[in-house]
Design a protein around this motif. Structure first.
Motif, short mmCIF file in Angstrom:
data_model
loop_
_atom_site.label_atom_id
_atom_site.label_comp_id
_atom_site.label_asym_id
_atom_site.label_seq_id
_atom_site.Cartn_x
_atom_site.Cartn_y
_atom_site.Cartn_z
N LEU A 55 45.10 45.26 46.65
CA LEU A 55 43.92 44.40 46.63
C LEU A 55 44.38 42.95 46.62
O LEU A 55 45.53 42.65 46.31
N PHE A 56 43.44 42.05 46.94
CA PHE A 56 43.80 40.63 47.08
C PHE A 56 43.00 39.79 46.09
O PHE A 56 41.94 40.19 45.60
N ASN A 57 43.51 38.61 45.81
CA ASN A 57 42.90 37.72 44.83
C ASN A 57 41.61 37.13 45.40
O ASN A 57 41.59 36.01 45.91
N ASP A 58 40.54 37.92 45.31
CA ASP A 58 39.24 37.52 45.85
C ASP A 58 38.18 38.37 45.17
O ASP A 58 38.48 39.11 44.23
N THR A 59 36.97 38.29 45.65
CA THR A 59 35.90 39.09 45.06
C THR A 59 35.98 40.54 45.53
O THR A 59 36.63 40.85 46.53
N ASN A 83 29.55 39.55 37.54
CA ASN A 83 28.96 39.10 38.81
C ASN A 83 28.87 40.22 39.85
O ASN A 83 28.76 39.94 41.05
N GLY A 84 28.94 41.47 39.39
CA GLY A 84 28.80 42.59 40.31
C GLY A 84 29.85 42.54 41.41
O GLY A 84 31.04 42.33 41.16
N ILE A 85 29.39 42.71 42.66
CA ILE A 85 30.34 42.73 43.78
C ILE A 85 30.94 41.35 44.06
O ILE A 85 31.90 41.23 44.82
N ASN A 86 30.38 40.31 43.45
CA ASN A 86 30.91 38.95 43.63
C ASN A 86 31.90 38.56 42.52
O ASN A 86 32.25 37.40 42.38
N THR A 87 32.37 39.55 41.77
CA THR A 87 33.35 39.29 40.71
C THR A 87 34.75 39.16 41.30
O THR A 87 35.17 40.01 42.09
N ASN A 88 35.46 38.11 40.92
CA ASN A 88 36.85 37.95 41.36
C ASN A 88 37.74 38.88 40.52
O ASN A 88 37.63 38.91 39.30
N ALA A 135 32.46 54.24 42.49
CA ALA A 135 32.88 52.97 41.89
C ALA A 135 31.72 52.06 41.54
O ALA A 135 31.91 51.04 40.88
N TYR A 136 30.50 52.42 41.96
CA TYR A 136 29.37 51.50 41.79
C TYR A 136 29.05 51.26 40.31
O TYR A 136 28.71 50.14 39.90
N GLU A 137 29.22 52.29 39.50
CA GLU A 137 28.84 52.17 38.09
C GLU A 137 29.65 51.09 37.38
O GLU A 137 29.11 50.21 36.71
N PHE A 138 30.99 51.10 37.54
CA PHE A 138 31.80 50.09 36.84
C PHE A 138 31.66 48.71 37.50
O PHE A 138 31.70 47.69 36.83
N VAL A 139 31.45 48.67 38.81
CA VAL A 139 31.25 47.37 39.49
C VAL A 139 29.95 46.73 39.04
O VAL A 139 29.88 45.52 38.79
N ASN A 140 28.91 47.54 38.89
CA ASN A 140 27.60 47.03 38.49
C ASN A 140 27.63 46.46 37.07
O ASN A 140 26.83 45.58 36.72
N ASP A 141 28.58 46.96 36.25
CA ASP A 141 28.69 46.46 34.87
C ASP A 141 29.47 45.15 34.77
O ASP A 141 29.49 44.52 33.70
N LEU A 142 30.13 44.75 35.84
CA LEU A 142 30.90 43.50 35.82
C LEU A 142 29.97 42.29 35.81
O LEU A 142 28.84 42.38 36.29
N ARG A 183 42.74 42.48 37.07
CA ARG A 183 41.70 42.52 36.05
C ARG A 183 41.04 43.91 35.95
O ARG A 183 40.13 44.11 35.16
N LEU A 184 41.50 44.83 36.79
CA LEU A 184 40.92 46.18 36.82
C LEU A 184 41.97 47.21 36.43
O LEU A 184 43.17 46.95 36.49
#
Length: 608
Positions: A455-459, A494-499, A485-492, A506-507
């Motif tokens: 993965l890359f340093n981005d959202t 900024n959701g899918i816009n989380t860096n 993966a939607y469940e843990f992403v949704n809890d972040l 960070r994961l």
């Protein structure tokens, strides 16, 4: 010169800026000379030197331009003193001197402006070309060469070329022309004095060339050492957990310090040689000035063959030769240093790319029937990794490759994606050899999930969109749902816009792998390659990822490379490999019934 011509070919889009730079450099050289000449009439007024010209001279053609200008200037000074007084005349002459200095500096400013655009634009294009080549080179290149060395070439060496080679316009135009114009003017004032200059120029040139003889060799070593330093830094930061976990900080510090010390010593040697150029050329110049003062002073005070005003202007002109002479001697060092950097840059730019499209390569946009691997032999070095390997993978089926480490499983994935090319035999999709397909169209047909969660340093959004840049947010969310993966992403926050940080740090491992799967799902390719996609995960994470993989493989052709046999029991065919050869193949139940290699592997893992 060959290297220089190749590098300058990148400057073609900016040639108009080069021409403008040359034009203003010519003006600068001209006005630089005239600034000293313009002081002669002012000094003649101050020293009360009389020209004796009281009648306006007649213009007798270009061949007599020197005597015409001298007579006209004498006439102007004499008539001006008579008509307006000496104060007014001196004011006009001072204004003339100021004007020439102003024009000289304006010309120099515009020359630098256009030179900067030329140099930085060409440097940018060269750096872009290096980056393009860096990502076009096959993976085999990076298995033999340091990544840090490539970083050093793209950054340090290109910067060296940019400053050394592309700054040559000043050395080629401004400095030589300044010297030429100045010497012409010096000859016009006194031929005898000027001959002294020509006695010392060859001597200084020889001394400077002797000093710079070893500069290029040392520059090459310094740039290679820079690449080693970058590699140590890259490897240390990439493996920082291991470095810290094994208390190995001192080992890597010592490695880096040793490389840094070697760079320091080389840089000192190079700088010391470079720094010799300026004082030596200046000392030789002052020697010339001292001789000129002695001989010229004799002409003014004893022989009375030269006006004092002309002699002072002449001394200014003589000193005016020193600055460009020093610049040229320094530029000769820069060229040697730049040539070493240019060789390293061109070595990459001119490197042949082994894996590329054929001239008549076919664009294949769909997968209809099957993937066939026919009698492949392949080796990374001397030892064969695959030996007479053949397999057929029908559309919609899942084929698993299992075996001990080093049996050649991952090599199949590398060959299917053309990260490496088949050496003997062929791989075909719907009967079409991979080598006859366009590489981009081949890779559009294939999704890849590797053991390393890259993965890359981005959202999260930008990471998943790699396979489909125009994907909507809804499509991304659907891919995340399929990848479990939607469940843990949704809890972040900024959701899918989380860096997700550098390399997704960070994961957790399982979360990163599910994002990798979501990326492959969004691409939606007909063929999926899973290269030990769960081997680095803990049991709980593996369950989440396994569900994601099963969702993704539905109605899709899949090649699963697996170390954990529990993950491939539902495969339509399991191929058991040993040292590059197929030893067994069949379904899970069929292979267990054989009570052979596969059965032993299952037994070993169940004990584990």
């Amino acid at each position: 010169m060959t290297n220089f011509k190749k590098i300058v070919s990148f400057a073609k889009p900016y040639k108009k800026y080069a021409y403008l730079n040359i034009f203003f450099n010519i003006l600068y050289a001209l006005f630089s000379t005239l600034t000293f000449v313009a002081m002669v009439p002012m000094l003649s007024v101050l020293f009360k030197e009389e020209s004796g010209v009281i009648k306006k001279p007649d213009y007798r053609g270009f061949l007599h331009i020197k005597s015409y200008l001298e007579d006209y200037l004498g006439y102007f000074i004499n008539s001006s003193k008579v008509e307006s007084g000496i104060g007014y005349t001196l004011t006009i002459l001072v204004a003339m001197v100021i004007s020439t200095f102003l024009l000289k500096n304006l010309a120099n400013y515009f020359a630098m402006v256009f030179g900067t655009i030329f140099k930085n634009g060409t440097g940018r294009d060269l750096r872009n070309a290096m980056f393009q080549k860096a990502i076009d080179l096959p993976l085999a290149f990076y298995s033999k060469n340091r990544k840090g060395d490539m970083v050093a070439r793209v950054t340090g060496d290109v910067g060296e070329v940019q400053s050394a080679y592309l700054g040559l316009l000043d050395m080629i135009i401004k400095e030589p022309l300044t010297i030429i114009f100045t010497i012409i003017m010096m000859f016009s004032i006194s031929t005898k004095l000027t001959m002294f200059v020509f006695i010392f120029i060859p001597i200084s040139g020889y001394i400077i060339s002797v000093i710079g003889k070893r500069l290029k060799k040392q520059s090459t070593r310094a740039q290679q050492e820079s690449g080693i330093s970058y590699s140590i830094l890259d490897e240390t930061l990439s493996g920082l957990k291991i470095v810290k976990g094994f208390n190995a900080e001192d080992i890597f510090k010592n490695k880096f310090y040793a490389s840094s010390t070697r760079s320091y010593q080389l840089a000192n040697k190079i700088s010391n040689r470079q720094n010799l150029a300026s004082p030596i050329s200046e000392f030789l110049g002052i020697m010339v000035i001292a001789i000129l003062l002695w001989y010229g002073g004799k002409m003014v005070l004893i022989d009375k063959t030269l006006f004092a005003s002309a002699f002072i202007a002449y001394m200014g002109l003589a000193y005016n030769v020193l600055t460009p002479a020093k610049a040229i001697s320094k530029a000769s060092y820069d060229i040697k240093r730049g040539n070493a950097a240019a060789e390293r840059v061109l070595e990459i730019l001119e490197r042949e790319i082994e894996i590329k499209d054929k001239k008549n390569a076919i664009e294949k946009s769909s997968f209809e029937k099957e993937v066939t691997v026919e009698n492949i032999n392949f080796s990374y070095g001397d030892e064969n990794v695959l030996k007479q390997f053949s397999i057929t993978i029908p559309k919609g089926k899942t084929v698993a490759l299992v075996g001990q480490s080093g049996s050649g499983k991952s090599t199949i994935a590398n060959l299917l994606t053309r990260f490496y090319d088949v050496q003997d035999g062929a791989i075909k999709i719907d009967g079409l050899d991979l080598k006859d397909m366009k590489i981009k169209s081949l890779r559009n047909l294939i999704g890849l999930v590797t053991q390393d969660s890259i993965l890359f340093n981005d959202t999260i959004k930008e990471n998943i969109k790699l396979g489909k840049p125009d994907a909507t947010d809804n499509e991304i969310i659907e891919a995340l749902i399929v990848a479990n993966a939607y469940e843990f992403v949704n809890d972040l926050p900024n959701g899918i816009n989380t860096n997700i940080g550098d390399a997704g740090n960070r994961l957790s491992g399982g979360q990163k792998q599910r994002l990798n799967i979501a990326r492959a799902v969004l691409k939606n390719p007909p063929i999926m390659i899973l290269d030990e996609a769960t081997s680095a995960l803990d049991t709980e994470s593996e369950k989440f990822v396994q569900v994601a993989l099963e969702n993704m493989m539905q109605n899709r052709t899949s090649i699963v490379i697996a170390h954990r046999l529990s993950t491939i029991q539902k495969a339509d065919k399991i191929v058991v490999m040993h040292r590059g050869e197929i030893v067994e193949q069949g379904t899970h139940e069929e292979l267990l019934a054989l009570n052979g290699t596969y059965s032993k592997l299952v037994l070993m893992q169940s004990f584990e």
